[in-house]
Design a protein around this motif. Structure first.
Motif, PDB file in Angstrom:
ATOM      1  N   ALA A  56       0.066 -11.203 -10.765  1.00  0.00           N
ATOM      2  CA  ALA A  56      -1.112 -11.008  -9.895  1.00  0.00           C
ATOM      3  C   ALA A  56      -2.333 -11.696 -10.504  1.00  0.00           C
ATOM      4  N   THR A  57      -3.044 -12.415  -9.657  1.00  0.00           N
ATOM      5  CA  THR A  57      -4.241 -13.112 -10.142  1.00  0.00           C
ATOM      6  C   THR A  57      -5.492 -12.473  -9.548  1.00  0.00           C
ATOM      7  N   MET A  58      -6.627 -12.806 -10.163  1.00  0.00           N
ATOM      8  CA  MET A  58      -7.911 -12.321  -9.670  1.00  0.00           C
ATOM      9  C   MET A  58      -8.203 -12.925  -8.302  1.00  0.00           C
ATOM     10  N   GLN A  59      -9.035 -12.224  -7.544  1.00  0.00           N
ATOM     11  CA  GLN A  59      -9.405 -12.746  -6.228  1.00  0.00           C
ATOM     12  C   GLN A  59     -10.826 -13.276  -6.208  1.00  0.00           C
ATOM     13  N   ILE A  60     -11.441 -13.345  -7.369  1.00  0.00           N
ATOM     14  CA  ILE A  60     -12.747 -13.995  -7.465  1.00  0.00           C
ATOM     15  C   ILE A  60     -12.751 -14.894  -8.685  1.00  0.00           C
ATOM     16  N   ARG A  70       4.176   0.155  12.671  1.00  0.00           N
ATOM     17  CA  ARG A  70       3.386   1.057  11.835  1.00  0.00           C
ATOM     18  C   ARG A  70       4.239   2.254  11.435  1.00  0.00           C
ATOM     19  N   VAL A  71       3.951   2.818  10.289  1.00  0.00           N
ATOM     20  CA  VAL A  71       4.597   4.059   9.870  1.00  0.00           C
ATOM     21  C   VAL A  71       3.806   5.220  10.470  1.00  0.00           C
ATOM     22  N   THR A  72       4.511   6.136  11.142  1.00  0.00           N
ATOM     23  CA  THR A  72       3.796   7.269  11.758  1.00  0.00           C
ATOM     24  C   THR A  72       4.192   8.608  11.150  1.00  0.00           C
ATOM     25  N   THR A 119     -12.092 -11.831   5.001  1.00  0.00           N
ATOM     26  CA  THR A 119     -12.203 -12.328   3.631  1.00  0.00           C
ATOM     27  C   THR A 119     -11.606 -11.317   2.658  1.00  0.00           C
ATOM     28  N   ASN A 120     -11.426 -10.073   3.115  1.00  0.00           N
ATOM     29  CA  ASN A 120     -11.038  -9.035   2.153  1.00  0.00           C
ATOM     30  C   ASN A 120     -10.024  -8.018   2.667  1.00  0.00           C
ATOM     31  N   TYR A 121     -10.164  -7.549   3.906  1.00  0.00           N
ATOM     32  CA  TYR A 121      -9.348  -6.419   4.355  1.00  0.00           C
ATOM     33  C   TYR A 121      -8.121  -6.887   5.136  1.00  0.00           C
ATOM     34  N   SER A 122      -6.994  -6.274   4.863  1.00  0.00           N
ATOM     35  CA  SER A 122      -5.742  -6.531   5.593  1.00  0.00           C
ATOM     36  C   SER A 122      -5.374  -8.015   5.555  1.00  0.00           C
ATOM     37  N   VAL A 123      -5.672  -8.659   4.454  1.00  0.00           N
ATOM     38  CA  VAL A 123      -5.340 -10.087   4.304  1.00  0.00           C
ATOM     39  C   VAL A 123      -4.734 -10.328   2.928  1.00  0.00           C
ATOM     40  N   GLY A 178       2.355  -2.025   4.959  1.00  0.00           N
ATOM     41  CA  GLY A 178       1.033  -2.650   4.941  1.00  0.00           C
ATOM     42  C   GLY A 178       1.136  -4.163   4.887  1.00  0.00           C
ATOM     43  N   ALA A 179       0.039  -4.806   5.296  1.00  0.00           N
ATOM     44  CA  ALA A 179       0.014  -6.276   5.306  1.00  0.00           C
ATOM     45  C   ALA A 179      -1.193  -6.795   4.540  1.00  0.00           C
ATOM     46  N   GLY A 180      -1.648  -6.029   3.536  1.00  0.00           N
ATOM     47  CA  GLY A 180      -2.758  -6.472   2.686  1.00  0.00           C
ATOM     48  C   GLY A 180      -2.229  -7.057   1.379  1.00  0.00           C
ATOM     49  N   GLN A 181      -3.155  -7.375   0.487  1.00  0.00           N
ATOM     50  CA  GLN A 181      -2.804  -7.998  -0.791  1.00  0.00           C
ATOM     51  C   GLN A 181      -1.880  -7.089  -1.617  1.00  0.00           C
ATOM     52  N   SER A 182      -2.174  -5.789  -1.624  1.00  0.00           N
ATOM     53  CA  SER A 182      -1.342  -4.872  -2.427  1.00  0.00           C
ATOM     54  C   SER A 182       0.089  -4.899  -1.914  1.00  0.00           C
ATOM     55  N   ALA A 183       0.258  -4.825  -0.593  1.00  0.00           N
ATOM     56  CA  ALA A 183       1.601  -4.785  -0.012  1.00  0.00           C
ATOM     57  C   ALA A 183       2.381  -6.053  -0.352  1.00  0.00           C
ATOM     58  N   ALA A 184       1.734  -7.200  -0.194  1.00  0.00           N
ATOM     59  CA  ALA A 184       2.442  -8.466  -0.428  1.00  0.00           C
ATOM     60  C   ALA A 184       2.838  -8.587  -1.907  1.00  0.00           C
ATOM     61  N   GLU A 185       1.920  -8.199  -2.806  1.00  0.00           N
ATOM     62  CA  GLU A 185       2.237  -8.302  -4.232  1.00  0.00           C
ATOM     63  C   GLU A 185       3.374  -7.359  -4.621  1.00  0.00           C
ATOM     64  N   ILE A 186       3.373  -6.135  -4.059  1.00  0.00           N
ATOM     65  CA  ILE A 186       4.431  -5.169  -4.410  1.00  0.00           C
ATOM     66  C   ILE A 186       5.770  -5.614  -3.816  1.00  0.00           C
TER      67      ILE A 186
END
Ligand code: FDA
Ligand code: NAP
Length: 456
Positions: free
Chosen positions: A61-65, A316-318, A281-285, A212-220
């Motif tokens: 995992a790399t920094m995002q800034i 989605r998970v419900t 730029t930040n959420y769900s991406v 999820g489809a954010g950065q955490s989900a993709a990295e995991i």
């Protein structure tokens, strides 16, 4: 009560993540300019030692800034606390430059943060949780000049009290799970991922799902696919496919220090435009390179005729039910769409975070904090919560100010400048409170969110 606890500090910081670490550095660096010899400060952190989202320190995992958006450089480009100073001290500066990369790994940035915190560690108490902030007994908000913090040690039993003229709350984001989902031994939030994963026998993980489809989900998802060659890894994503984070230069300007003024002093309409156009730029991406990494793995599987990496899109998970050793997950494709249940050995909810919420710590003191018509805190430009005007002690926020100061509020991009602004505000108010001192301009200016004041 320890000797230290009987002291009254100019400022106590709650939480010692990057935001308050950056503030400790700003206060340290302003010491020389202060005729009173500096601002007395104490920082309280509930973790036993420094840690920045340790459970997401995944190997690649790399920094995002950019590394230049470190703890100090944007406030003081000659700071000895910069990332470049850390590289120099570590003997890696030339080799880092040879990489020609603005984005170090999160592991290297974590080492930098640890190096920086060690240099201000005499002002930090680890293993100490703040449980409440109140006015001292018998004091009303009228001219109250200090706040009383109740803290407990790591064992949760040993309590004591600390007083401060200013409190800076920086307790971080709050993990969010889908409605109806509760954590257990096999249902994890991404914020606890590595700790949970390491406690589990990998052989028992034959079928895992990441939501999820954010950065955490993709990295995991990438991590589990690489770590568990025997397992099926399912990715449950609400979109059609992962969406790339916009980190192009014009869009990136929303993270510049100047964008805080544009947001803070902007109209409701212009603030809305920030979110409408730049939420991506930040959420769900997800960072472009991680998306391509995952796609490459999926394609290579096609070539090999394998099907270990699976995507459930528009889903989605419900809900989640425990069915013996199995975790039974309810999935819904689109609103009112097909519902189905699937069993997994573990479910990782990389479903994001809620903003920092200090109301729990403030308890009854919250009544003296001004709110806007939507019930959100009114916050002055210097990040001080607008309070009943006679209250002289200050409550500052590092985080939880997206509605007043914009997108950088929960991020690292602006922490150096923001911490400097908070340090300056505390110093200016202290000077103003001394005999003959002038009221700082901030104290007279209307706070963002001001309009019809509500004192709750
Ligand atoms: P942070 O959450 O880091 O620290 C808060 C601290 O307060 C914690 O250490 C907690 O233990 C402590 N605490 C909480 N309650 C307490 C209490 N009652 N008493 C005492 N202590 C208490 N942003 C970015 O700009 N670039 C990036 O690369 C990343 N990367 C990134 C990775 C991951 C995995 C996540 C989840 C988030 C990011 N972020 C990010 C966003 C992230 O919010 C940001 O990097 C910082 O963590 C913000 O620092 P803070 O100090 O504000 O909060
Ligand atoms: P996030 O960006 O908020 O993403 C959460 C995801 O979960 C969204 O795709 C969301 O979809 C989805 N979701 C929520 N509920 C769901 C449900 N019931 N079913 C299916 N999907 C659901 O959270 P994050 O990925 O944890 O990122 C948080 C912050 O940490 C960001 O700032 C990010 O950049 C940062 N981060 C950085 C790094 C790094 O530096 N390497 C690593 C990880 C995270 P909807 O949008 O449709 O709700």
């Amino acid at each position: 009560m320890s000797d230290r606890a009987q002291e009254i500090y100019d400022v106590v910081g709650i939480g010692f993540g990057p935001s308050n670490l950056s503030l400790a550095i700003a206060l340290e660096e302003s010491r020389g300019d202060d005729p009173r010899g500096g601002t007395s400060a104490l920082f309280l952190e509930r973790q036993p030692s420094f840690g920045w989202h340790r459970n997401m320190l995944l190997p690649s995992a790399t920094m995002q800034i950019s590394f230049l958006k470190d703890l100090a450089t944007f406030r003081n480009p000659t700071s000895s606390f910069s990332f470049v100073a850390y590289l120099h001290a570590s003997g890696r500066l030339p080799r880092f430059v040879n990489n020609q990369d603005f984005f170090p790994t999160r592991q290297e940035f974590h080492q930098y943060l640890e190096w920086a915190q060690a240099r201000v560690a005499d002002r930090v108490e680890y293993g100490t949780e703040v449980t409440s902030i109140r006015l001292p007994p018998g004091t009303g908000p009228e001219r109250a000049d200090r706040l009383r913090l109740r803290v407990t040690d790591a064992d949760g039993r040993t309590g004591r009290v600390i007083e401060a003229r200013n409190v800076v709350i920086s307790t971080g984001l709050v993990p969010s799970l889908p409605d109806g989902v509760e954590r257990d031994e096999r249902v994890w939030h991404s914020s606890e991922f590595l700790e949970r994963y390491r406690r589990t026998n990998p052989a028992e993980l034959r079928r895992v799902a990441v939501v999820g489809a954010g950065q955490s989900a993709a990295e995991i998802t990438r991590f589990l696919y690489d770590e568990l060659p025997h397992a099926q890894v399912w990715s449950v994503i609400p979109s059609y496919g992962y969406v790339a984070a916009d980190d192009t230069p014009f869009a990136n300007q929303i993270f510049d220090p100047g964008a805080v003024d544009d947001y803070y002093f902007g109209s409701e309409q212009s603030r809305g435009a920030f979110w409408r156009y730049h939420r991506n730029t930040n959420y769900s991406v997800v960072d472009d390179d991680v998306i391509r990494d995952l796609y490459r793995r999926a394609y290579d599987e096609d070539v090999r005729g394998e099907n270990r990496l699976r995507f459930l899109n528009l889903t989605r998970v419900t809900g989640v039910k425990r069915a013996g050793a199995e975790t039974r997950v309810t999935l819904q494709a689109g609103p009112g769409g097909e519902v189905r249940e699937l069993d997994f050995d573990a479910l990782v909810c990389a479903t994001g975070y809620d903003a920092m919420e200090p109301a729990g710590l403030l308890g009854d003191l919250d009544r003296h904090c001004l709110r806007d018509e939507s019930g959100r805190y009114q916050v002055e430009r210097d990040y001080r919560i607008a309070t009943a005007p006679a209250m002289r002690c200050g409550l500052y926020l590092q985080g939880g100010t997206e509605h007043t100061h914009g997108l950088t509020s929960s991020l690292l991009s602006n922490i150096a400048v923001r911490s400097g602004e908070i340090a300056d505000s505390i110093t200016a108010r202290r000077a103003a409170a001394e005999p003959g001192g002038a009221v700082p301009a901030e104290a007279a200016a209307p706070a963002a969110g001001a309009g019809k004041d509500t004192v709750r």
